[in-house]
Design an enzyme around this catalytic site. Structure first.
Site, mmCIF file in Angstrom:
data_model
loop_
_atom_site.group_PDB
_atom_site.id
_atom_site.type_symbol
_atom_site.label_atom_id
_atom_site.label_comp_id
_atom_site.label_asym_id
_atom_site.label_seq_id
_atom_site.Cartn_x
_atom_site.Cartn_y
_atom_site.Cartn_z
ATOM 1 N N HIS A 48 0.831 -1.212 0.000
ATOM 2 C CA HIS A 48 0.000 0.000 0.000
ATOM 3 C C HIS A 48 0.856 1.248 0.000
ATOM 4 O O HIS A 48 1.962 1.267 0.532
ATOM 5 C CB HIS A 48 -0.933 0.020 1.217
ATOM 6 C CG HIS A 48 -0.240 -0.206 2.531
ATOM 7 N ND1 HIS A 48 0.099 -1.459 2.980
ATOM 8 C CD2 HIS A 48 0.188 0.659 3.477
ATOM 9 C CE1 HIS A 48 0.697 -1.354 4.153
ATOM 10 N NE2 HIS A 48 0.779 -0.076 4.478
ATOM 11 N N HIS A 108 0.983 5.101 1.355
ATOM 12 C CA HIS A 108 0.423 6.091 2.278
ATOM 13 C C HIS A 108 0.450 7.433 1.553
ATOM 14 O O HIS A 108 1.492 7.826 1.014
ATOM 15 C CB HIS A 108 1.300 6.228 3.530
ATOM 16 C CG HIS A 108 1.294 5.036 4.422
ATOM 17 N ND1 HIS A 108 0.533 4.966 5.561
ATOM 18 C CD2 HIS A 108 1.972 3.856 4.356
ATOM 19 C CE1 HIS A 108 0.738 3.806 6.170
ATOM 20 N NE2 HIS A 108 1.614 3.113 5.457
HETATM 21 P P1 AMP Z 1 2.004 -0.035 7.399
HETATM 22 O O1 AMP Z 1 2.714 0.212 8.689
HETATM 23 O O2 AMP Z 1 2.679 0.668 6.241
HETATM 24 O O3 AMP Z 1 1.770 -1.501 7.137
HETATM 25 O O4 AMP Z 1 0.631 0.709 7.542
HETATM 26 C C1 AMP Z 1 -0.572 0.064 7.789
HETATM 27 C C2 AMP Z 1 -1.589 1.152 8.021
HETATM 28 O O5 AMP Z 1 -2.870 0.578 7.940
HETATM 29 C C3 AMP Z 1 -1.491 1.823 9.406
HETATM 30 O O6 AMP Z 1 -1.261 3.215 9.221
HETATM 31 C C4 AMP Z 1 -2.838 1.530 10.044
HETATM 32 O O7 AMP Z 1 -3.336 2.605 10.795
HETATM 33 C C5 AMP Z 1 -3.713 1.237 8.835
HETATM 34 N N1 AMP Z 1 -4.833 0.353 9.078
HETATM 35 C C6 AMP Z 1 -4.800 -0.863 9.677
HETATM 36 N N2 AMP Z 1 -6.036 -1.409 9.702
HETATM 37 C C7 AMP Z 1 -6.852 -0.529 9.083
HETATM 38 C C8 AMP Z 1 -8.253 -0.512 8.800
HETATM 39 N N3 AMP Z 1 -9.060 -1.525 9.134
HETATM 40 N N4 AMP Z 1 -8.765 0.558 8.155
HETATM 41 C C9 AMP Z 1 -7.965 1.586 7.813
HETATM 42 N N5 AMP Z 1 -6.639 1.626 8.051
HETATM 43 C C10 AMP Z 1 -6.093 0.588 8.682
#
Ligand code: AMP
Ligand code: ZN
Length: 137
Positions: free
Chosen positions: A100, A102
């Site tokens: 993903h 950000h």
């Molecule tokens: P990463 O550390 O790059 O894997 O980021 C994962 C991101 O996903 C984090 O910023 C979380 O806050 C976000 N996240 C996890 N679960 C959800 C969810 N159900 N809906 C929206 N964002 C999420």
């Protein structure tokens, strides 16, 4: 859809999310723990864990969606700038193993700091550049 992947479940609607954009290839929604308001995540509908196993075409789809969203996020949040980032593997801070981007609105006084830089020795600089160039050949 990959079993147990929360982002795949968001795409299918099995887990709720605040979708802000979708097309036939990608899905974008608001991060539930935003760095700043308007912090969006852009994912591909194909499940890939990280940049290493995401085909170039799918990465292009992700970046095209980020490009589409960027001015809209800046406008709606009245942001002064925008970061686009991708964490790959746990050591780099990746927690959800569905690749993903950000897309994070930034504000002049939001108190966040950039990654700390450190000094390269001239030898290390040359050594690392040589190794990377050689590996790319
Ligand atoms: P990463 O550390 O790059 O894997 O980021 C994962 C991101 O996903 C984090 O910023 C979380 O806050 C976000 N996240 C996890 N679960 C959800 C969810 N159900 N809906 C929206 N964002 C999420
Ligand atoms: Zn997934």
């Amino acid at each position: 859809m990959t079993n147990g992947c929360i982002f795949c479940k968001i795409v299918t609607g099995d887990i709720p999310a605040e979708r802000v954009y979708e097309n036939e290839k990608v899905y974008a929604f608001l991060d539930i723990r935003p760095i700043n308001r308007g912090h969006a995540l852009v994912i591909h509908k194909h499940h890939h864990a990280d940049i290493f196993d995401t085909p170039e075409e799918d990465l292009k789809d992700l970046m095209a969606a980020a490009k589409h969203l960027a001015p809209v996020l800046v406008k709606t949040t009245k942001a002064d700038g925008l970061n686009i980032g991708m964490n790959n593997r746990g050591a780099a801070g990746q927690v959800v193993m569905h690749a993903h981007l950000h897309v994070i609105p930034r504000f002049v006084n939001d108190g966040l700091r950039h990654w700390p830089g450190r000094q390269y020795t001239p030898e290390e600089l040359k050594l690392d550049a040589d190794a990377i160039r050689k590996a790319l050949k």
